[in-house]
Design a protein around this motif. Structure first.
Motif, PDB file in Angstrom:
ATOM      1  N   ASP A   1      48.080 -20.959 -19.890  1.00  0.00           N
ATOM      2  CA  ASP A   1      48.715 -22.163 -20.437  1.00  0.00           C
ATOM      3  C   ASP A   1      47.623 -23.199 -20.669  1.00  0.00           C
ATOM      4  O   ASP A   1      47.153 -23.837 -19.716  1.00  0.00           O
ATOM      5  CB  ASP A   1      49.763 -22.701 -19.470  1.00  0.00           C
ATOM      6  N   GLY A   2      47.220 -23.374 -21.912  1.00  0.00           N
ATOM      7  CA  GLY A   2      46.102 -24.243 -22.236  1.00  0.00           C
ATOM      8  C   GLY A   2      46.304 -25.694 -21.840  1.00  0.00           C
ATOM      9  O   GLY A   2      45.392 -26.330 -21.300  1.00  0.00           O
ATOM     10  N   ASP A   3      47.477 -26.240 -22.110  1.00  0.00           N
ATOM     11  CA  ASP A   3      47.729 -27.648 -21.798  1.00  0.00           C
ATOM     12  C   ASP A   3      47.708 -27.889 -20.295  1.00  0.00           C
ATOM     13  O   ASP A   3      47.116 -28.861 -19.817  1.00  0.00           O
ATOM     14  CB  ASP A   3      49.086 -28.083 -22.372  1.00  0.00           C
ATOM     15  N   SER A   4      48.366 -27.016 -19.561  1.00  0.00           N
ATOM     16  CA  SER A   4      48.387 -27.136 -18.108  1.00  0.00           C
ATOM     17  C   SER A   4      46.990 -26.982 -17.523  1.00  0.00           C
ATOM     18  O   SER A   4      46.614 -27.692 -16.578  1.00  0.00           O
ATOM     19  CB  SER A   4      49.324 -26.088 -17.518  1.00  0.00           C
ATOM     20  N   ALA A   5      46.210 -26.070 -18.100  1.00  0.00           N
ATOM     21  CA  ALA A   5      44.845 -25.834 -17.613  1.00  0.00           C
ATOM     22  C   ALA A   5      44.004 -27.093 -17.748  1.00  0.00           C
ATOM     23  O   ALA A   5      43.246 -27.451 -16.828  1.00  0.00           O
ATOM     24  CB  ALA A   5      44.210 -24.685 -18.380  1.00  0.00           C
ATOM     25  N   LYS A   6      44.129 -27.781 -18.875  1.00  0.00           N
ATOM     26  CA  LYS A   6      43.333 -28.994 -19.083  1.00  0.00           C
ATOM     27  C   LYS A   6      43.772 -30.103 -18.136  1.00  0.00           C
ATOM     28  O   LYS A   6      42.929 -30.840 -17.593  1.00  0.00           O
ATOM     29  CB  LYS A   6      43.451 -29.442 -20.545  1.00  0.00           C
ATOM     30  N   THR A   7      45.070 -30.214 -17.920  1.00  0.00           N
ATOM     31  CA  THR A   7      45.581 -31.217 -16.970  1.00  0.00           C
ATOM     32  C   THR A   7      45.056 -30.947 -15.565  1.00  0.00           C
ATOM     33  O   THR A   7      44.615 -31.857 -14.853  1.00  0.00           O
ATOM     34  CB  THR A   7      47.127 -31.213 -16.958  1.00  0.00           C
ATOM     35  N   ASN A   8      45.086 -29.676 -15.174  1.00  0.00           N
ATOM     36  CA  ASN A   8      44.594 -29.298 -13.841  1.00  0.00           C
ATOM     37  C   ASN A   8      43.098 -29.550 -13.709  1.00  0.00           C
ATOM     38  O   ASN A   8      42.626 -30.015 -12.661  1.00  0.00           O
ATOM     39  CB  ASN A   8      44.895 -27.820 -13.569  1.00  0.00           C
ATOM     40  N   LEU A   9      42.348 -29.238 -14.757  1.00  0.00           N
ATOM     41  CA  LEU A   9      40.901 -29.449 -14.718  1.00  0.00           C
ATOM     42  C   LEU A   9      40.575 -30.928 -14.547  1.00  0.00           C
ATOM     43  O   LEU A   9      39.690 -31.282 -13.758  1.00  0.00           O
ATOM     44  CB  LEU A   9      40.258 -28.921 -16.004  1.00  0.00           C
ATOM     45  N   LYS A  10      41.289 -31.766 -15.252  1.00  0.00           N
ATOM     46  CA  LYS A  10      41.053 -33.214 -15.149  1.00  0.00           C
ATOM     47  C   LYS A  10      41.323 -33.710 -13.733  1.00  0.00           C
ATOM     48  O   LYS A  10      40.536 -34.478 -13.170  1.00  0.00           O
ATOM     49  CB  LYS A  10      41.938 -33.964 -16.145  1.00  0.00           C
ATOM     50  N   ALA A  11      42.423 -33.255 -13.139  1.00  0.00           N
ATOM     51  CA  ALA A  11      42.769 -33.694 -11.778  1.00  0.00           C
ATOM     52  C   ALA A  11      41.745 -33.186 -10.768  1.00  0.00           C
ATOM     53  O   ALA A  11      41.299 -33.931  -9.880  1.00  0.00           O
ATOM     54  CB  ALA A  11      44.165 -33.204 -11.418  1.00  0.00           C
ATOM     55  N   ARG A  12      41.354 -31.933 -10.889  1.00  0.00           N
ATOM     56  CA  ARG A  12      40.404 -31.355  -9.939  1.00  0.00           C
ATOM     57  C   ARG A  12      39.009 -31.947 -10.085  1.00  0.00           C
ATOM     58  O   ARG A  12      38.250 -32.012  -9.113  1.00  0.00           O
ATOM     59  CB  ARG A  12      40.345 -29.836 -10.124  1.00  0.00           C
ATOM     60  N   SER A  13      38.653 -32.371 -11.297  1.00  0.00           N
ATOM     61  CA  SER A  13      37.302 -32.873 -11.540  1.00  0.00           C
ATOM     62  C   SER A  13      37.025 -34.177 -10.804  1.00  0.00           C
ATOM     63  O   SER A  13      35.857 -34.563 -10.655  1.00  0.00           O
ATOM     64  CB  SER A  13      37.076 -33.079 -13.037  1.00  0.00           C
TER      65      SER A  13
ATOM     66  N   LYS B   1      43.432 -21.346 -18.765  1.00  0.00           N
ATOM     67  CA  LYS B   1      43.587 -21.626 -20.195  1.00  0.00           C
ATOM     68  C   LYS B   1      44.202 -20.445 -20.926  1.00  0.00           C
ATOM     69  O   LYS B   1      44.910 -20.622 -21.928  1.00  0.00           O
ATOM     70  CB  LYS B   1      42.216 -21.978 -20.797  1.00  0.00           C
ATOM     71  N   GLU B   2      43.933 -19.227 -20.437  1.00  0.00           N
ATOM     72  CA  GLU B   2      44.514 -18.041 -21.052  1.00  0.00           C
ATOM     73  C   GLU B   2      46.002 -17.914 -20.766  1.00  0.00           C
ATOM     74  O   GLU B   2      46.720 -17.186 -21.450  1.00  0.00           O
ATOM     75  CB  GLU B   2      43.791 -16.786 -20.547  1.00  0.00           C
TER      76      GLU B   2
ATOM     77  N   GLN C   1      46.212 -14.390 -14.999  1.00  0.00           N
ATOM     78  CA  GLN C   1      46.940 -15.005 -13.890  1.00  0.00           C
ATOM     79  C   GLN C   1      46.403 -14.523 -12.541  1.00  0.00           C
ATOM     80  O   GLN C   1      46.221 -15.317 -11.612  1.00  0.00           O
ATOM     81  CB  GLN C   1      48.434 -14.703 -13.990  1.00  0.00           C
ATOM     82  N   LEU C   2      46.135 -13.220 -12.442  1.00  0.00           N
ATOM     83  CA  LEU C   2      45.544 -12.707 -11.204  1.00  0.00           C
ATOM     84  C   LEU C   2      44.135 -13.275 -11.014  1.00  0.00           C
ATOM     85  O   LEU C   2      43.729 -13.573  -9.885  1.00  0.00           O
ATOM     86  CB  LEU C   2      45.493 -11.178 -11.244  1.00  0.00           C
ATOM     87  N   ALA C   3      43.410 -13.430 -12.115  1.00  0.00           N
ATOM     88  CA  ALA C   3      42.081 -14.034 -12.041  1.00  0.00           C
ATOM     89  C   ALA C   3      42.176 -15.459 -11.515  1.00  0.00           C
ATOM     90  O   ALA C   3      41.398 -15.874 -10.644  1.00  0.00           O
ATOM     91  CB  ALA C   3      41.418 -14.022 -13.410  1.00  0.00           C
TER      92      ALA C   3
END
Length: 293
Positions: free
Chosen positions: A181-193, A178-179, A150-152
Motif C-alpha cells: 500500500d503505497g500511501d500507507s507506506a509513505k505515511t508510516n515512513l514519515k512517522a517513523r523518520s 510500498k508494494e 507483506q511477509l518481508a
C-alpha cells in the motif's frame, strides 16, 4: 578535495539530464565518480595465512570450521562469492550450528534468485538464534525480492524494532510496505523518520522519498562530511542504489538501471546496496526477456 566537487557537479548534470529528458537514459561518459575500492593488501595476506593454517595446522573440526568461515567472510568482502560459499558450506559440515554461515549462504541464494533455499538458510539461523536480528533483515530482503512483500514487511518490522532510529531499517521496511500500500507506506515512513537524527546522512534518502528534499539538493549534499575516497565510495554506493529505487518507483527503469550499475562500480562488496544492485539488474533483464517473448 577537488575530485569530490567534480563528482558532485557532474552527477548533478547527470540527474538533471535524467529529470529533463523523457524516456532517455543517462550518458555515463559524462560522469566522474569516486575511485572504485580495490582489494586491501591486508585481505590478501589474511587469505594466505588462513589457507596455510587450514591445510597445515593440527586443529579440531570446530576450529577448522571457524577458519573456513573467517576465510569465507574475507572472500565475500572482496567479491569472490563462489569461493566464499564453498567455505561457508565447508564450515557447516564441520559445525552445523554455525549461525552466521547460514546467514551468509542465505544471502548468496537470494542474490542467485534461489529464494526457497534462501528462506531455509535464514530459517535455520533464526531457529538456532531467535534474537539474530540480521537474519530477519536478510530473510526480509529475500521475501521482498521473492515477491512476498507483506511477509518481508513483517521481518523488516522485527528488524526495525531492534533499533528504531536506524534509517536503513526504515527504508527497507518502506520498500516492502510500498508494494502492499503505497500511501500507507509513505505515511508510516514519515512517522517513523521522526526517530532518526537529522545529522545522519541517510535521513536525506528518507527526505527524498517523502518529497521533502529535491533531487538537486540530495545530489548537492552527497559529499557533506566526507573526508576520504573510501567515505565517498561508501556513500555513493548507498546513494546510487536508493536513487535507482527512486527512479524505479517513478517508472523510469532505464535511468534506474544506470544508477544500479553505478552502485556496482564502487566495488563496496560488503554493502547491502552493492549486493542487491546486481540483483535489481538481473531482475530487470529477466523482466525484459519475459516481455519480449
Amino acid at each position: 578535495m577537488k575530485y569530490k566537487h567534480l563528482a558532485v557537479a557532474l552527477l548533478f548534470i547527470f540527474v538533471q539530464g535524467c529529470a529533463n529528458t523523457s524516456g532517455s537514459s543517462a550518458n555515463l561518459e559524462n560522469i566522474v565518480i569516486a575511485e572504485p575500492m580495490t582489494v586491501n593488501y591486508k585481505s590478501e595476506i589474511a587469505l594466505a595465512r588462513l589457507t596455510e593454517v587450514i591445510h597445515r595446522a593440527e586443529i579440531s573440526d570446530v576450529q577448522k570450521a571457524q577458519l573456513y568461515y573467517d576465510r569465507g567472510v574475507i572472500y565475500d568482502s572482496v567479491g569472490l562469492r563462489s569461493l566464499a560459499r564453498l567455505d561457508f558450506n565447508r564450515a557447516l559440515r564441520l559445525k552445523p550450528d554455525l549461525i552466521e554461515a547460514y546467514n551468509f549462504i542465505g544471502i548468496h541464494f537470494t542474490q542467485l534468485q534461489e529464494f526457497n533455499q534462501a528462506y531455509e538458510q535464514f530459517d535455520s539461523a533464526i531457529e538456532l538464534s531467535p534474537e539474530h536480528e540480521y537474519a530477519f533483515l536478510n530473510r526480509g530482503i529475500a521475501l521482498y525480492y521473492g515477491g512476498r512483500p507483506q511477509l518481508a514487511a513483517d521481518d523488516f518490522s522485527t528488524f526495525l524494532s531492534k533499533q528504531e532510529n536506524d534509517p536503513y531499517r526504515l527504508l527497507w521496511l518502506y520498500l516492502a510496505e510500498k508494494e502492499v500500500d503505497g500511501d500507507s507506506a509513505k505515511t508510516n515512513l514519515k512517522a517513523r523518520s521522526l526517530k532518526v537524527q537529522s545529522n545522519v546522512w541517510a535521513k536525506q534518502v528518507i527526505a527524498l522519498y517523502l518529497d521533502e528534499l529535491s533531487l538537486d539538493q540530495f545530489v548537492t549534499n552527497l559529499t557533506q562530511g566526507i573526508g576520504s575516497n573510501k567515505d565517498l565510495t561508501d556513500r555513493l554506493c548507498e546513494a546510487y542504489f536508493y536513487l535507482g529505487k527512486f527512479y524505479q518507483a517513478n517508472g523510469d527503469n532505464r535511468v534506474a538501471a544506470n544508477y544500479f550499475k553505478l552502485a556496482l562500480s564502487t566495488n563496496v562488496y560488503e554493502f547491502v546496496e552493492h549486493r542487491y544492485a546486481k540483483l535489481e539488474l538481473d531482475l530487470m533483464r529477466d523482466s525484459l526477456s519475459t516481455n519480449a517473448r
